[in-house]
Design a protein around this motif. Structure first.
Motif, PDB file in Angstrom:
ATOM      1  N   TRP A  95       0.831  -1.198   0.000  1.00 38.66           N
ATOM      2  CA  TRP A  95       0.000   0.000   0.000  1.00 38.66           C
ATOM      3  C   TRP A  95       0.872   1.257   0.000  1.00 38.66           C
ATOM      4  O   TRP A  95       1.960   1.258   0.565  1.00 38.66           O
ATOM      5  CB  TRP A  95      -0.903   0.025   1.239  1.00 38.66           C
ATOM      6  N   HIS A  96       0.374   2.321  -0.577  1.00 40.12           N
ATOM      7  CA  HIS A  96       1.029   3.635  -0.510  1.00 40.12           C
ATOM      8  C   HIS A  96       0.372   4.378   0.652  1.00 40.12           C
ATOM      9  O   HIS A  96      -0.683   5.005   0.503  1.00 40.12           O
ATOM     10  CB  HIS A  96       0.831   4.383  -1.826  1.00 40.12           C
ATOM     11  N   ALA A  97       0.995   4.303   1.813  1.00 31.95           N
ATOM     12  CA  ALA A  97       0.382   4.812   3.036  1.00 31.95           C
ATOM     13  C   ALA A  97       0.131   6.308   2.996  1.00 31.95           C
ATOM     14  O   ALA A  97      -0.749   6.814   3.698  1.00 31.95           O
ATOM     15  CB  ALA A  97       1.249   4.449   4.243  1.00 31.95           C
ATOM     16  N   THR A  98       0.879   7.033   2.189  1.00 33.40           N
ATOM     17  CA  THR A  98       0.637   8.466   2.021  1.00 33.40           C
ATOM     18  C   THR A  98      -0.792   8.711   1.561  1.00 33.40           C
ATOM     19  O   THR A  98      -1.423   9.689   1.965  1.00 33.40           O
ATOM     20  CB  THR A  98       1.619   9.056   1.001  1.00 33.40           C
ATOM     21  N   CYS A  99      -1.298   7.827   0.741  1.00 35.02           N
ATOM     22  CA  CYS A  99      -2.651   7.977   0.204  1.00 35.02           C
ATOM     23  C   CYS A  99      -3.692   7.351   1.124  1.00 35.02           C
ATOM     24  O   CYS A  99      -4.766   7.925   1.344  1.00 35.02           O
ATOM     25  CB  CYS A  99      -2.741   7.345  -1.173  1.00 35.02           C
ATOM     26  N   THR A 100      -3.388   6.170   1.664  1.00 36.55           N
ATOM     27  CA  THR A 100      -4.389   5.490   2.479  1.00 36.55           C
ATOM     28  C   THR A 100      -4.677   6.263   3.759  1.00 36.55           C
ATOM     29  O   THR A 100      -5.832   6.528   4.097  1.00 36.55           O
ATOM     30  CB  THR A 100      -3.954   4.053   2.808  1.00 36.55           C
ATOM     31  N   ALA A 101      -3.621   6.669   4.460  1.00 33.82           N
ATOM     32  CA  ALA A 101      -3.823   7.510   5.644  1.00 33.82           C
ATOM     33  C   ALA A 101      -4.091   8.956   5.247  1.00 33.82           C
ATOM     34  O   ALA A 101      -4.696   9.720   6.004  1.00 33.82           O
ATOM     35  CB  ALA A 101      -2.602   7.430   6.556  1.00 33.82           C
ATOM     36  N   GLY A 102      -3.639   9.322   4.048  1.00 33.63           N
ATOM     37  CA  GLY A 102      -3.695  10.713   3.627  1.00 33.63           C
ATOM     38  C   GLY A 102      -5.081  11.241   3.342  1.00 33.63           C
ATOM     39  O   GLY A 102      -5.380  12.400   3.653  1.00 33.63           O
ATOM     40  N   ALA A 103      -5.949  10.437   2.749  1.00 33.69           N
ATOM     41  CA  ALA A 103      -7.284  10.942   2.410  1.00 33.69           C
ATOM     42  C   ALA A 103      -8.068  11.336   3.661  1.00 33.69           C
ATOM     43  O   ALA A 103      -8.598  12.458   3.733  1.00 33.69           O
ATOM     44  CB  ALA A 103      -8.037   9.921   1.565  1.00 33.69           C
ATOM     45  N   PRO A 104      -8.164  10.476   4.685  1.00 31.64           N
ATOM     46  CA  PRO A 104      -8.845  10.922   5.919  1.00 31.64           C
ATOM     47  C   PRO A 104      -8.132  12.089   6.586  1.00 31.64           C
ATOM     48  O   PRO A 104      -8.772  12.985   7.143  1.00 31.64           O
ATOM     49  CB  PRO A 104      -8.831   9.672   6.802  1.00 31.64           C
ATOM     50  N   GLY A 105      -6.792  12.083   6.555  1.00 34.29           N
ATOM     51  CA  GLY A 105      -6.050  13.189   7.159  1.00 34.29           C
ATOM     52  C   GLY A 105      -6.317  14.498   6.446  1.00 34.29           C
ATOM     53  O   GLY A 105      -6.470  15.554   7.085  1.00 34.29           O
ATOM     54  N   ALA A 106      -6.367  14.464   5.122  1.00 35.86           N
ATOM     55  CA  ALA A 106      -6.675  15.673   4.361  1.00 35.86           C
ATOM     56  C   ALA A 106      -8.091  16.158   4.647  1.00 35.86           C
ATOM     57  O   ALA A 106      -8.363  17.362   4.658  1.00 35.86           O
ATOM     58  CB  ALA A 106      -6.499  15.413   2.866  1.00 35.86           C
ATOM     59  N   ALA A 107      -9.001  15.217   4.887  1.00 38.23           N
ATOM     60  CA  ALA A 107     -10.372  15.596   5.243  1.00 38.23           C
ATOM     61  C   ALA A 107     -10.393  16.380   6.552  1.00 38.23           C
ATOM     62  O   ALA A 107     -11.133  17.362   6.698  1.00 38.23           O
ATOM     63  CB  ALA A 107     -11.247  14.349   5.356  1.00 38.23           C
ATOM     64  N   VAL A 108      -9.575  15.972   7.504  1.00 37.77           N
ATOM     65  CA  VAL A 108      -9.501  16.686   8.778  1.00 37.77           C
ATOM     66  C   VAL A 108      -8.837  18.041   8.586  1.00 37.77           C
ATOM     67  O   VAL A 108      -9.292  19.055   9.131  1.00 37.77           O
ATOM     68  CB  VAL A 108      -8.744  15.847   9.818  1.00 37.77           C
ATOM     69  N   ALA A 109      -7.747  18.078   7.804  1.00 40.65           N
ATOM     70  CA  ALA A 109      -7.065  19.347   7.558  1.00 40.65           C
ATOM     71  C   ALA A 109      -8.026  20.364   6.946  1.00 40.65           C
ATOM     72  O   ALA A 109      -8.141  21.506   7.420  1.00 40.65           O
ATOM     73  CB  ALA A 109      -5.867  19.120   6.643  1.00 40.65           C
ATOM     74  N   ALA A 110      -8.722  19.953   5.887  1.00 48.07           N
ATOM     75  CA  ALA A 110      -9.678  20.856   5.246  1.00 48.07           C
ATOM     76  C   ALA A 110     -10.853  21.149   6.169  1.00 48.07           C
ATOM     77  O   ALA A 110     -11.367  22.274   6.207  1.00 48.07           O
ATOM     78  CB  ALA A 110     -10.159  20.248   3.927  1.00 48.07           C
ATOM     79  N   GLY A 111     -11.272  20.132   6.930  1.00 47.01           N
ATOM     80  CA  GLY A 111     -12.414  20.313   7.825  1.00 47.01           C
ATOM     81  C   GLY A 111     -12.145  21.304   8.933  1.00 47.01           C
ATOM     82  O   GLY A 111     -12.999  22.137   9.266  1.00 47.01           O
ATOM     83  N   VAL A 112     -10.958  21.239   9.526  1.00 53.15           N
ATOM     84  CA  VAL A 112     -10.604  22.227  10.547  1.00 53.15           C
ATOM     85  C   VAL A 112     -10.563  23.624   9.928  1.00 53.15           C
ATOM     86  O   VAL A 112     -11.047  24.601  10.503  1.00 53.15           O
ATOM     87  CB  VAL A 112      -9.263  21.864  11.216  1.00 53.15           C
ATOM     88  N   ALA A 113     -10.007  23.734   8.730  1.00 52.67           N
ATOM     89  CA  ALA A 113      -9.961  25.030   8.048  1.00 52.67           C
ATOM     90  C   ALA A 113     -11.363  25.572   7.774  1.00 52.67           C
ATOM     91  O   ALA A 113     -11.584  26.785   7.820  1.00 52.67           O
ATOM     92  CB  ALA A 113      -9.180  24.901   6.749  1.00 52.67           C
ATOM     93  N   LEU A 114     -12.300  24.675   7.516  1.00 54.19           N
ATOM     94  CA  LEU A 114     -13.676  25.089   7.211  1.00 54.19           C
ATOM     95  C   LEU A 114     -14.545  25.239   8.457  1.00 54.19           C
ATOM     96  O   LEU A 114     -15.724  25.556   8.358  1.00 54.19           O
ATOM     97  CB  LEU A 114     -14.322  24.081   6.252  1.00 54.19           C
ATOM     98  N   GLY A 115     -13.973  24.957   9.641  1.00 58.11           N
ATOM     99  CA  GLY A 115     -14.708  25.172  10.888  1.00 58.11           C
ATOM    100  C   GLY A 115     -15.633  24.057  11.301  1.00 58.11           C
ATOM    101  O   GLY A 115     -16.575  24.285  12.077  1.00 58.11           O
ATOM    102  N   LEU A 116     -15.397  22.826  10.828  1.00 59.89           N
ATOM    103  CA  LEU A 116     -16.254  21.713  11.229  1.00 59.89           C
ATOM    104  C   LEU A 116     -16.100  21.405  12.708  1.00 59.89           C
ATOM    105  O   LEU A 116     -15.009  21.541  13.278  1.00 59.89           O
ATOM    106  CB  LEU A 116     -15.924  20.462  10.411  1.00 59.89           C
ATOM    107  N   ASP A 117     -17.181  20.959  13.329  1.00 59.06           N
ATOM    108  CA  ASP A 117     -17.113  20.512  14.719  1.00 59.06           C
ATOM    109  C   ASP A 117     -16.652  19.062  14.769  1.00 59.06           C
ATOM    110  O   ASP A 117     -16.310  18.462  13.733  1.00 59.06           O
ATOM    111  CB  ASP A 117     -18.458  20.704  15.427  1.00 59.06           C
ATOM    112  N   VAL A 118     -16.642  18.465  15.957  1.00 61.68           N
ATOM    113  CA  VAL A 118     -16.125  17.104  16.116  1.00 61.68           C
ATOM    114  C   VAL A 118     -16.905  16.122  15.246  1.00 61.68           C
ATOM    115  O   VAL A 118     -16.315  15.281  14.538  1.00 61.68           O
ATOM    116  CB  VAL A 118     -16.155  16.676  17.593  1.00 61.68           C
ATOM    117  N   GLU A 119     -18.228  16.209  15.285  1.00 61.75           N
ATOM    118  CA  GLU A 119     -19.028  15.282  14.479  1.00 61.75           C
ATOM    119  C   GLU A 119     -18.800  15.505  12.995  1.00 61.75           C
ATOM    120  O   GLU A 119     -18.754  14.553  12.210  1.00 61.75           O
ATOM    121  CB  GLU A 119     -20.516  15.446  14.824  1.00 61.75           C
ATOM    122  N   GLY A 120     -18.645  16.752  12.603  1.00 60.11           N
ATOM    123  CA  GLY A 120     -18.381  17.039  11.198  1.00 60.11           C
ATOM    124  C   GLY A 120     -17.052  16.477  10.735  1.00 60.11           C
ATOM    125  O   GLY A 120     -16.940  15.943   9.630  1.00 60.11           O
ATOM    126  N   LEU A 121     -16.034  16.569  11.592  1.00 61.66           N
ATOM    127  CA  LEU A 121     -14.720  16.011  11.238  1.00 61.66           C
ATOM    128  C   LEU A 121     -14.779  14.498  11.138  1.00 61.66           C
ATOM    129  O   LEU A 121     -14.177  13.896  10.236  1.00 61.66           O
ATOM    130  CB  LEU A 121     -13.676  16.437  12.268  1.00 61.66           C
TER     131      LEU A 121
END
Length: 416
Positions: A117-143
Motif C-alpha cells: 500500500w502507498h500509506a501516504t494515500c491510504t492515511a492521507g485521504a482521511p487526514g486531508a479531510a480533517v485538515a480541510a475540515g478544521v480550516a472550514l470550521g467543522l465541529d467534532v461530528e463534522g470532522l
C-alpha cells in the motif's frame, strides 16, 4: 468510541505548541518549494485539468523531494499542505491533518506498507479531510463524518512508483479530503464506523489511546536528494567516501535490512521517474555526480553508458528480520576496485532525518536548487499567501477548455 470520533476530538481540541508551529512553517516552505521546482515537469500539463488541491499535491510530489514522516512512511505535508491551502486554512489546520495522518499511519503499521500500500494515500485521504475540515470550521461530528466520507478514496499502491500515477494518487487523496470536508459541511451523512472497518480491512489495528502531543510524533524528515527516501541513506553513505574511490569499479555490495528498500522496485530503471526508486541507481548517481540533484534523475542521466554499467555491478545483501521504518539498522557499502582494493562506508542516519536535521544553510541551498526565484518567493511566506503563489505558477490557463470545471466542485468556497 470510534477511531474517527477519537481522532476528530483530538484534531478539534489540539492547540499547537511553538515547536508544532515551527514544524508547520518548515513544512509549508518545503512543500511550496518542491512544487515550484516541478514547474517545467511534464506532469504540469498532465495535471492541468485537476482542481487545486489535487494538482498542487501532485506537482509537489512528482520530484520526490518532499518531506516524510519516517515513523509511518507517509509523505504527510504533500497531502495536507495543498488541502489546507485550497480552502484558505492555516498552520493549525495543517497540524490537525498532519497529526491524524501520523496517528492513522501508526495504526496501519509497517505491515500495511510492506503489503504494497502507498500509506501516504491510504492515511492521507482521511487526514486531508480533517485538515480541510478544521480550516472550514467543522465541529467534532463534522470532522468524524468527513473522515468517513474520505474512506472510499483511501487507496494507493506501490506499483505506481516510478510513474505519474504515484504523484497523481497523492493528489487524488488531497482532493478527496477537501471534497469530503465540503460535503460534511453541507450536511452529507456518513457512519464514522466506516473508518474503523476500513482500518481493519487494510490490515490496521484501530486504537483511541494515541499520544496527544506533539502534533506530529517523531517529527518530519527533510530530503537532501530528489528521490525516494529509501535512497537517501545509501547515497549519503557513498558520498562520504567518494573521494577515496580511484580506479575502475568492479562491484558494489549494499548491505541493509530488507525492509529498508521496500519501495525501491526498479533495479534496471529506464526513465528518470523509475530511477528515483532504484537501489542500483542510488549507487550510480552517488558515484557519478558531485551532487545527485534534479539533473541526476532525468531520462538522459539514467541512460548514460557509465550509469548503465554501474547498475549491473550493484549487488544487494538484504538482511532478514522485522522492519518498522525505512531507517531501521544501518546501510553498509563495499566498493571493489580493479586493483583488488576495497572502500567501505556505513551510515545509520542520513542528513535530514529527524534526529539529524538539515542546517539552515542546507535548507537555503535546497530552496535555491528549486529555482532561482524560489528563495525570494519563500521569504515571508504565509499560509494566507501561499495559495496565491501556487495559483500564479500553476494557473488554470494551463488547461484552457471552458467545458472543464477547474475548481472541480460546484460550490467552491469563495470566502475561504
Amino acid at each position: 468510541m470510534t477511531v474517527a470520533r477519537a481522532l476528530a476530538q483530538w484534531a478539534h481540541d489540539h492547540r499547537p505548541t511553538p515547536d508544532d508551529l515551527a514544524l508547520a512553517e518548515r513544512a509549508l516552505a518545503d512543500t511550496v518549494a518542491v512544487a515550484l521546482a516541478a514547474r517545467s515537469h511534464p506532469l504540469r500539463a498532465v495535471s492541468a485539468p485537476l482542481p487545486d488541491a489535487a494538482r498542487w499535491a501532485a506537482m509537489a510530489h512528482v520530484l520526490d523531494f518532499d518531506d516524510l514522516h519516517t515513523d509511518t512512511t507517509t509523505h504527510i505535508s504533500v497531502v495536507t499542505v495543498p488541502a489546507v491551502l485550497a480552502v484558505g486554512g492555516d498552520a493549525r489546520a495543517y497540524l490537525a491533518g498532519a497529526g491524524v495522518i501520523a496517528r492513522l499511519g501508526a495504526m496501519l503499521g509497517w505491515e500495511h506498507y510492506a503489503g504494497g500500500w502507498h500509506a501516504t494515500c491510504t492515511a492521507g485521504a482521511p487526514g486531508a479531510a480533517v485538515a480541510a475540515g478544521v480550516a472550514l470550521g467543522l465541529d467534532v461530528e463534522g470532522l468524524a463524518t468527513a473522515m468517513a466520507l474520505a474512506v472510499p478514496a483511501a487507496g494507493g499502491v506501490q506499483e505506481a512508483f516510478g510513474t505519474h500515477s504515484k504523484s497523481l494518487q497523492v493528489g487524488f487523496a488531497a482532493e478527496a479530503g477537501v471534497r469530503a470536508a465540503r460535503l460534511a459541511r453541507s450536511a452529507a451523512t456518513a457512519d464514522p464506523r466506516a473508518l474503523d472497518a476500513w482500518l481493519q480491512r487494510v490490515g490496521g489495528t484501530p486504537a483511541d489511546d494515541f499520544p496527544v502531543s506533539p502534533a506530529v510524533p517523531g517529527g518530519l524528515a527533510v530530503k537532501l536528494f530528489p528521490c525516494c527516501y529509501a535512497m537517501q541513506r545509501p547515497i549519503a553513505a557513498l558520498r562520504t567516501v567518494r573521494d577515496q574511490i580511484r580506479g575502475e569499479i568492479t562491484a558494489v555490495t549494499v548491505t541493509t535490512p530488507a525492509g529498508t528498500v521496500q519501495p525501491l522496485i526498479h533495479d534496471r530503471p529506464g526513465t528518470g521517474l523509475e530511477s528515483k526508486f532504484s537501489l542500483p541507481y542510488a549507487v550510480a548517481a552517488a558515484l557519478l555526480d558531485d551532487y545527485p540533484g534534479f539533473d541526476s534523475f532525468t531520462d538522459a542521466a539514467v541512460r548514460r553508458p557509465e550509469a548503465q554499467r554501474l547498475l549491473g555491478l550493484v549487488r544487494a545483501d538484504l538482511l532478514p528480520g522485522e522492519t518498522s521504518t525505512l531507517l531501521d539498522g544501518r546501510v553498509a557499502l563495499r566498493v571493489d576496485l580493479a586493483d583488488g582494493s576495497e572502500v567501505y562506508s556505513e551510515l545509520e542516519l542520513p542528513p535530514g532525518a529527524p534526529q539529524r536535521p538539515l542546517s539552515e544553510a542546507d535548507l537555503r541551498a535546497k530552496a535555491a536548487s528549486c529555482g532561482a526565484d524560489v528563495p525570494a518567493l519563500l521569504e515571508g511566506l504565509t499560509w494566507a499567501g501561499a495559495g496565491e503563489v501556487l495559483r500564479k505558477h500553476f494557473p488554470h490557463e494551463d488547461f484552457p477548455h471552458e467545458d472543464f470545471p477547474h475548481d472541480g466542485f460546484p460550490y467552491e468556497d469563495q470566502e475561504a
